[in-house]
Design an enzyme around this catalytic site. Structure first.
Site, PDB file in Angstrom:
ATOM      1  CB  CYS A  72      -0.884  -0.025   1.251  1.00 31.07           C
ATOM      2  SG  CYS A  72      -1.880   1.431   1.409  1.00 31.07           S
ATOM      3  CB  CYS A  78      -3.761   4.730   6.088  1.00 30.71           C
ATOM      4  SG  CYS A  78      -4.944   3.466   6.440  1.00 30.71           S
ATOM      5  CB  CYS A 158      -7.792  -0.018   0.571  1.00 30.85           C
ATOM      6  SG  CYS A 158      -7.434  -0.886   2.102  1.00 30.85           S
ATOM      7  CD  GLN A 279     -17.084 -12.236  12.633  1.00 32.85           C
ATOM      8  OE1 GLN A 279     -16.179 -11.416  12.546  1.00 32.85           O
ATOM      9  NE2 GLN A 279     -17.546 -12.644  13.797  1.00 32.85           N
ATOM     10  CE1 TYR A 308     -20.588  -9.550  26.734  1.00 30.42           C
ATOM     11  CE2 TYR A 308     -20.102 -11.867  27.130  1.00 30.42           C
ATOM     12  CZ  TYR A 308     -20.215 -10.574  27.599  1.00 30.42           C
ATOM     13  OH  TYR A 308     -19.961 -10.303  28.913  1.00 30.42           O
ATOM     14  CD  GLU A 329     -25.506  -8.076  20.599  1.00 30.62           C
ATOM     15  OE1 GLU A 329     -24.499  -8.800  20.587  1.00 30.62           O
ATOM     16  OE2 GLU A 329     -25.447  -6.838  20.709  1.00 30.62           O
ATOM     17  CG  ASP A 381     -17.286 -13.494  19.702  1.00 33.01           C
ATOM     18  OD1 ASP A 381     -16.265 -12.832  19.977  1.00 33.01           O
ATOM     19  OD2 ASP A 381     -17.699 -13.639  18.528  1.00 33.01           O
ATOM     20  CB  CYS A 408     -11.449  -9.455  19.002  1.00 35.71           C
ATOM     21  SG  CYS A 408     -12.433  -8.414  20.093  1.00 35.71           S
TER      22      CYS A 408
HETATM   23  C1  LIG Z   1     -17.431  -9.624  19.166  1.00 33.01           C
HETATM   24  S1  LIG Z   1     -19.118  -9.271  18.982  1.00 33.01           S
HETATM   25  C2  LIG Z   1     -19.846 -10.833  18.844  1.00 33.01           C
HETATM   26  C3  LIG Z   1     -20.111 -11.245  17.451  1.00 33.01           C
HETATM   27  C4  LIG Z   1     -20.836 -12.545  17.251  1.00 33.01           C
HETATM   28  N1  LIG Z   1     -20.485 -13.584  18.157  1.00 33.01           N
HETATM   29  C5  LIG Z   1     -20.589 -13.002  15.816  1.00 33.01           C
HETATM   30  O1  LIG Z   1     -19.808 -13.932  15.597  1.00 33.01           O
HETATM   31  O2  LIG Z   1     -21.154 -12.392  14.917  1.00 33.01           O
HETATM   32  C6  LIG Z   1     -19.597  -8.789  20.608  1.00 33.01           C
HETATM   33  C7  LIG Z   1     -21.061  -8.474  20.762  1.00 33.01           C
HETATM   34  O3  LIG Z   1     -21.334  -8.272  22.140  1.00 33.01           O
HETATM   35  C8  LIG Z   1     -22.336  -7.280  22.277  1.00 33.01           C
HETATM   36  N2  LIG Z   1     -22.263  -6.796  23.681  1.00 33.01           N
HETATM   37  C9  LIG Z   1     -21.376  -5.935  24.234  1.00 33.01           C
HETATM   38  N3  LIG Z   1     -21.553  -5.840  25.565  1.00 33.01           N
HETATM   39  C10 LIG Z   1     -22.575  -6.661  25.882  1.00 33.01           C
HETATM   40  C11 LIG Z   1     -23.217  -7.017  27.095  1.00 33.01           C
HETATM   41  N4  LIG Z   1     -22.816  -6.494  28.253  1.00 33.01           N
HETATM   42  N5  LIG Z   1     -24.219  -7.912  27.059  1.00 33.01           N
HETATM   43  C12 LIG Z   1     -24.633  -8.440  25.868  1.00 33.01           C
HETATM   44  N6  LIG Z   1     -24.048  -8.163  24.677  1.00 33.01           N
HETATM   45  C13 LIG Z   1     -23.035  -7.281  24.679  1.00 33.01           C
HETATM   46  C14 LIG Z   1     -21.978  -6.279  21.202  1.00 33.01           C
HETATM   47  O4  LIG Z   1     -23.102  -5.520  20.841  1.00 33.01           O
HETATM   48  C15 LIG Z   1     -21.508  -7.198  20.071  1.00 33.01           C
HETATM   49  O5  LIG Z   1     -22.563  -7.533  19.203  1.00 33.01           O
END
Ligand SMILES: C[S@@+](CC[C@H](N)C(=O)[O-])C[C@H]1O[C@@H](n2cnc3c(N)ncnc32)[C@H](O)[C@@H]1O
Length: 467
Positions: A72, A78, A158, A279, A308, A329, A381, A408
């Site tokens: 790049c 960037c 990009c 994703q 999550y 969620e 997650d 992550c």
């Molecule tokens: C890393 S993402 C998960 C993605 C999902 N597992 C997927 O593979 O598509 C984390 C998620 O947690 C949610 N989140 C954050 N804090 C939270 C909480 N205290 N309780 C419930 N969900 C939460 C966010 O809105 C987000 O969608």
């Protein structure tokens, strides 16, 4: 004494978690981006704080054999990529080391960690492009924000996105110039065009042009220009008139096409539109999800709590295979997507999507399932900050046999795994090392996945099983 603006020559002793080179000098740890291990480099001190300093690379005197030419033109300017100068195989090793070192330094767990599971494509892997459109010195430019700033670095292409990205950037540059359109000026709140967001679904594009108001009179010319260049696309306007950092506003207007594309992966069907969450790396996330399934196991007689759960893709995979899956969620729109997935895949009876904070509802969900004598596996997650202490306590009290943790952020993962296994504990609001841990859980699997090649980011999957 180390001071700002000094120029030094030193050897890089290690790489940090952001991929930057590390030098030790006069009692300071100095971080210098875009250097590699063992390189001798000339650098300038930009900032000095208590024990830490930050430097800027001036030149590499003895390059590492792992150094490669970045693809790049604006790499280093960037804020998007940090590792284009490092051979891909070494990026995978670096990500393994980041996970291993975090577990060792933070959780006192010395584990064998495999090299990160690679992305089929090192470049051209992202299925989503998101570019601010702004006024720069009186001209309208598309670009990325520089690191930690809202200064636009204009771009023409990009390389971590496929070919369609440079084509669409060119179409928009030409259109903006021909029509004399104005990009957004953050300070004054003026200009019509704010962002271009494009998502590719199997090569078909969902294009969202974010405007400050619904006032693009020449929209037919835009459709014509897009038709000349792309066979299959749909176009939305999104209206965001607020003076905020949020990219998207609430209002979507479908301008061309039918607004969505059908998509199927790992046997789950989805309708992807401008609002859907996906994703970004199609070459890695199916491997990660398959791994989650294989870690949960072949006993179909279980309930998976998917904490999550985002837009519910994993929840629907679990619901398809196991007796039941419960997603938790906090974002309402994401839960609506999860409900739509359940419907599209005929999983309404086996998939429950709860809109709530995990910490508020997890104890009750676990209790109810235990009362009903259900076998539970928990998947988590969480966002970068990891699990909160109440959820960790709930998990520890629950006696759940198996937890699959997708993360992550290696630092918050290490902290949470330390608290769950018992190498760490909370004492008077602080996290402390436990001298003779009980090891309530043991780690039975760990693997980093390279969802974001060329960047410092790494996804990790860990399986914890009750001892
Ligand atoms: C890393 S993402 C998960 C993605 C999902 N597992 C997927 O593979 O598509 C984390 C998620 O947690 C949610 N989140 C954050 N804090 C939270 C909480 N205290 N309780 C419930 N969900 C939460 C966010 O809105 C987000 O969608």
């Amino acid at each position: 004494m180390l001071q700002k603006n000094q120029v030094h020559i030193d050897k890089i002793l290690a790489l940090g978690i952001n991929g930057e080179g590390i030098v030790k000098k006069d009692g300071f740890v100095i971080f210098i981006p875009f250097c590699l291990l063992n390189e001798e480099v000339e650098y300038k001190i930009l900032k000095v704080s208590k024990k830490v300093a930050y430097g800027k690379l001036i030149r590499v005197i003895t390059p590492s054999e792992n150094r490669v030419e970045p693809k790049c033109e604006v790499f280093t300017k960037c804020g998007g990529c940090q590792l284009q100068h490092l051979k891909y195989e070494s990026q995978l090793e670096l990500k393994r080391d980041t996970v291993k070192d975090s577990l060792k330094k933070i959780a006192f767990l010395d584990l064998e960690v495999p090299i990160a599971n690679k992305s089929e494509y090192e470049y051209a892997y992202r299925n989503k492009l998101q570019l601010p459109i702004a006024e720069v010195d009186g001209e309208t430019k598309l670009g990325f924000f520089a690191n930690n700033s809202h200064r636009i670095i204009p771009i023409k292409n990009c390389p971590i996105h496929p070919d369609w990205s440079s084509k669409i950037i060119e179409v928009f540059y030409n259109f903006i110039e021909n029509k004399g359109l104005k990009g957004y000026n953050e300070e004054k709140g003026t200009g019509l065009l704010r962002h271009l967001v494009v998502r590719s679904v199997n090569g078909k594009l969902i294009i969202t042009l974010v405007l400050t108001k619904n006032a693009l009179s020449c929209k037919n010319d835009l459709i014509k220009a897009l038709k000349e260049n792309f066979d299959d696309f749909t176009l939305y306007f999104n209206i965001n008139s607020k003076k905020t950092n949020a990219i998207l506003g609430d209002e979507y207007i479908l301008v061309y096409g039918n607004g969505y594309y059908e998509y199927e992966v790992l046997g789950i069907k989805a309708k992807i539109d401008a609002r859907s969450f996906m994703q970004v790396n199609d070459y890695v996330y199916p491997k990660l999800y398959k791994k989650a399934l294989s870690l949960i196991g072949d006993d179909e007689n279980i309930t998976v709590i998917d904490a999550y759960s985002g837009a519910g893709f994993m929840t629907s995979l679990f619901a398809k295979k196991y007796e039941k899956a419960i997603g938790i969620e906090v974002i309402k729109e994401a839960v609506d997507c999860a409900d739509a997935l359940a419907k599209q895949n005929g999983l309404e009876d086996k998939m429950e999507n709860i809109c709530a904070n995990v910490e508020d509802v997890l104890p009750k969900i676990v209790n109810n399932l235990k009362k009903a004598d259900k076998k539970i596996v928990l998947t988590v997650d969480p966002p970068r900050k990891g699990l909160d202490r109440f959820s960790i306590q709930t998990i520890k009290n629950s006696g759940i046999e198996k937890i699959v943790y997708i993360s992550c952020n290696p630092a918050s993962l290490a902290r949470d795994v330390g608290l769950l296994t018992g190498t760490l504990t909370y004492e008077n609001g602080e996290i402390k090392k436990v001298e003779n841990p009980n090891f309530d859980y043991k780690i039975t699997y760990i693997e980093p996945f390279d969802m974001f090649p060329m960047t410092k980011h790494v996804e990790t999957i860990i399986c914890l099983e009750k001892v």
